[in-house]
Design an enzyme around this catalytic site. Structure first.
Site, PDB file in Angstrom:
ATOM      1  N   HIS A 101       0.843  -1.199   0.000  1.00 31.29           N
ATOM      2  CA  HIS A 101       0.000   0.000   0.000  1.00 31.29           C
ATOM      3  C   HIS A 101       0.876   1.244   0.000  1.00 31.29           C
ATOM      4  O   HIS A 101       1.969   1.267   0.572  1.00 31.29           O
ATOM      5  CB  HIS A 101      -0.984  -0.012   1.172  1.00 31.29           C
ATOM      6  CG  HIS A 101      -0.373  -0.008   2.534  1.00 31.29           C
ATOM      7  ND1 HIS A 101       0.006   1.153   3.180  1.00 31.29           N
ATOM      8  CD2 HIS A 101      -0.084  -1.008   3.398  1.00 31.29           C
ATOM      9  CE1 HIS A 101       0.496   0.866   4.374  1.00 31.29           C
ATOM     10  NE2 HIS A 101       0.458  -0.449   4.536  1.00 31.29           N
TER      11      HIS A 101
ATOM     12  N   ASP B 166      -0.219   4.321   1.076  1.00 29.22           N
ATOM     13  CA  ASP B 166      -0.638   5.312   2.074  1.00 29.22           C
ATOM     14  C   ASP B 166       0.073   5.066   3.397  1.00 29.22           C
ATOM     15  O   ASP B 166       0.592   3.981   3.658  1.00 29.22           O
ATOM     16  CB  ASP B 166      -2.154   5.284   2.271  1.00 29.22           C
ATOM     17  CG  ASP B 166      -2.689   3.911   2.676  1.00 29.22           C
ATOM     18  OD1 ASP B 166      -2.252   2.905   2.081  1.00 29.22           O
ATOM     19  OD2 ASP B 166      -3.515   3.834   3.596  1.00 29.22           O
TER      20      ASP B 166
ATOM     21  N   ASP C 144       6.336   0.972   6.861  1.00 30.29           N
ATOM     22  CA  ASP C 144       4.889   0.721   6.711  1.00 30.29           C
ATOM     23  C   ASP C 144       4.289   1.723   5.734  1.00 30.29           C
ATOM     24  O   ASP C 144       3.618   2.655   6.126  1.00 30.29           O
ATOM     25  CB  ASP C 144       4.201   0.811   8.072  1.00 30.29           C
ATOM     26  CG  ASP C 144       2.763   0.329   8.042  1.00 30.29           C
ATOM     27  OD1 ASP C 144       2.385  -0.389   7.095  1.00 30.29           O
ATOM     28  OD2 ASP C 144       2.011   0.665   8.963  1.00 30.29           O
TER      29      ASP C 144
ATOM     30  N   GLU D 179      -5.140   1.480   2.556  1.00 32.16           N
ATOM     31  CA  GLU D 179      -5.043   0.294   3.411  1.00 32.16           C
ATOM     32  C   GLU D 179      -5.220   0.656   4.869  1.00 32.16           C
ATOM     33  O   GLU D 179      -5.788  -0.123   5.657  1.00 32.16           O
ATOM     34  CB  GLU D 179      -3.678  -0.384   3.196  1.00 32.16           C
ATOM     35  CG  GLU D 179      -3.502  -1.727   3.899  1.00 32.16           C
ATOM     36  CD  GLU D 179      -2.960  -1.621   5.319  1.00 32.16           C
ATOM     37  OE1 GLU D 179      -2.970  -2.628   6.048  1.00 32.16           O
ATOM     38  OE2 GLU D 179      -2.526  -0.518   5.718  1.00 32.16           O
ATOM     39  N   GLU D 180      -4.736   1.833   5.262  1.00 29.25           N
ATOM     40  CA  GLU D 180      -4.743   2.214   6.672  1.00 29.25           C
ATOM     41  C   GLU D 180      -6.130   2.601   7.182  1.00 29.25           C
ATOM     42  O   GLU D 180      -6.319   2.800   8.378  1.00 29.25           O
ATOM     43  CB  GLU D 180      -3.765   3.372   6.913  1.00 29.25           C
ATOM     44  CG  GLU D 180      -2.306   3.059   6.601  1.00 29.25           C
ATOM     45  CD  GLU D 180      -1.678   2.075   7.577  1.00 29.25           C
ATOM     46  OE1 GLU D 180      -2.393   1.574   8.462  1.00 29.25           O
ATOM     47  OE2 GLU D 180      -0.472   1.796   7.445  1.00 29.25           O
TER      48      GLU D 180
ATOM     49  N   GLU E 210       4.396  -6.032   3.830  1.00 25.94           N
ATOM     50  CA  GLU E 210       4.257  -5.415   5.153  1.00 25.94           C
ATOM     51  C   GLU E 210       5.445  -5.809   6.028  1.00 25.94           C
ATOM     52  O   GLU E 210       6.081  -6.850   5.806  1.00 25.94           O
ATOM     53  CB  GLU E 210       2.950  -5.879   5.814  1.00 25.94           C
ATOM     54  CG  GLU E 210       1.682  -5.391   5.149  1.00 25.94           C
ATOM     55  CD  GLU E 210       1.263  -4.000   5.600  1.00 25.94           C
ATOM     56  OE1 GLU E 210       2.044  -3.333   6.308  1.00 25.94           O
ATOM     57  OE2 GLU E 210       0.149  -3.575   5.230  1.00 25.94           O
TER      58      GLU E 210
ATOM     59  N   HIS F 204       3.315   2.575  12.754  1.00 25.41           N
ATOM     60  CA  HIS F 204       2.407   3.519  13.416  1.00 25.41           C
ATOM     61  C   HIS F 204       3.056   4.210  14.616  1.00 25.41           C
ATOM     62  O   HIS F 204       2.350   4.698  15.493  1.00 25.41           O
ATOM     63  CB  HIS F 204       1.095   2.843  13.855  1.00 25.41           C
ATOM     64  CG  HIS F 204       0.340   2.196  12.741  1.00 25.41           C
ATOM     65  ND1 HIS F 204      -0.929   1.677  12.902  1.00 25.41           N
ATOM     66  CD2 HIS F 204       0.658   1.972  11.449  1.00 25.41           C
ATOM     67  CE1 HIS F 204      -1.347   1.167  11.761  1.00 25.41           C
ATOM     68  NE2 HIS F 204      -0.401   1.331  10.858  1.00 25.41           N
TER      69      HIS F 204
END
Length: 381
Positions: A78, A80, A110, A142-143, A167, A354
């Site tokens: 992803h 984003d 990420d 995705e997030e 990932e 994150h």
């Protein structure tokens, strides 16, 4: 035109903000990242298809393909990132910074960095000798909603034999992970003056009953479902956020509780939703229509693949690590709908995802480069 080197590609991806957020003032398009990836792919001979998301205008997917026909390997990720708290970052999140043998930046693991690894590997290969198709998939959102992966899952002409989703797993192959449900439990009571409790209906008191039932459901899930591959072998239910009422001398008219459920493979989303509704059934019978359950987002199913398929065995051999199950979730259940062997395997540690000052350890770069190159060579050449 000279191809950019590994660190320059990393920097270019980090420098293009592509935050995905439910709060509209934080939400950004990912078009800059998609265009950058498409430019690199086209320079290597890939055919590129850029598609705007039907459910998220202004967000885009990229499918870049080298080679003809079905089969081959798809490398997916992803584009984003999550939002960031500027007060907690000590470095510029949109600048790749080398410090203390770490590469810092928002999306460094990420998971924008995965694409830098892909193109670094491809630049060192003779792509005219490819025998099976190679596909690069870059998705959006995705997030938040996973709308990009969900749209890709319905693609009529995308049929790889294998897919690796990059990932951060420290390059350990992941063949199974839990799903994710986030729900609001909303209680509507009747406000009134606190001096006359019978004149109203206190939503906090009803929520107390709801919470008690949810804790019973939590124990039921723990007692009745288990898969030993997981570090936490049972489905989890977390009471994450609660708010209600506005003043001490008013009967609370509304109370909300936000919960998170992580289902195991083998438990369907409808089954879990039924268990959740059953947990509030007796309360709604006593207080008609007082309690409602609302999804915060579309539930994400759990993912399970075979621990014995050819891709898992290849990934175990190349990484030197056994396949594992993890408690977080990814786009894998949607990608798997394309009919391909699917694993999650990428650079960096999930412990950094994150987090403020997200980073990739420099010592991981060369081993990861070698592994990604070998995965491509073994699958497509």
């Amino acid at each position: 035109m000279a191809q950019p080197n590994f660190l320059q590609m990393y920097q270019d991806l980090i420098a293009s903000p592509s935050i995905s957020a439910t709060a509209e003032h934080l939400n950004l398009s990912n078009r800059g990242v998609i265009d950058q990836l498409a430019t690199w792919a086209q320079s290597l001979g890939f055919e590129c298809e850029i598609t705007e998301l039907e459910l998220a205008p202004g967000k885009f997917n990229l499918i870049a393909k080298l080679g003809q026909g079905e089969g081959g390997l798809m490398l997916a990720g992803h584009t984003d990132t999550v939002p960031f708290d500027e007060s907690r970052w000590s470095l510029d999140p949109f600048k790749l910074t080398l410090k203390d043998d770490k590469l810092f930046g928002l999306g460094s693991i990420d998971m924008k960095g995965f694409f830098a690894f892909i193109f670094d590997a491809l630049q060192s290969m003779d792509l005219t000798k490819i025998k099976q198709p190679l596909i690069i998939l870059a998705t959006a959102d995705e997030e938040t909603t996973m709308a990009g992966a969900q749209q890709v899952s319905q693609h009529p002409n995308l049929k790889p034999s294998r897919c690796i989703i990059g990932e951060p797993t420290d390059m350990a192959p992941v063949f199974m992970h839990k799903g994710h449900m986030s729900s609001v439990i909303r209680v509507i009571g009747k406000a009134g003056h606190s001096s006359d409790p019978d004149a109203g209906l206190n939503a906090i008191e009803i929520m107390h009953l709801v919470t008690a039932n949810l804790l019973k459901l939590k124990q039921h899930l723990k007692n009745n479902y288990s898969i030993g591959h997981f570090a936490v072998p049972y489905p989890t239910l977390n009471l994450g956020h609660i708010h209600g009422g506005d003043n001490a001398n008013r009967i609370c008219g509304c109370c909300e509780l936000h919960i998170d459920i992580r289902p195991l493979p083998g438990i369907s989303i409808p089954e879990l939703q039924a268990l959740l509704l059953n947990a509030i059934k007796d309360i709604n019978e006593k207080y008609p229509n007082a309690v409602d359950v609302i999804d915060l987002h579309d539930p994400i199913p759990a993912f399970t693949g075979s621990i014995d398929n050819s891709l898992v065995k290849l990934a175990e051999k190349i990484s030197g690590q056994p396949a594992q199950a993890v408690n977080y979730c990814t786009e894998a259940p949607f990608i798997q709908m394309l009919g391909c062997e699917t694993i999650v395997m990428g650079p960096g540690s999930i412990r950094q995802a994150h987090q403020p000052d997200e980073y990739l350890a420099v010592e991981k770069i060369k081993p990861t480069q070698a592994m990604i190159k070998e995965l491509i060579l073994q699958s497509c050449f």
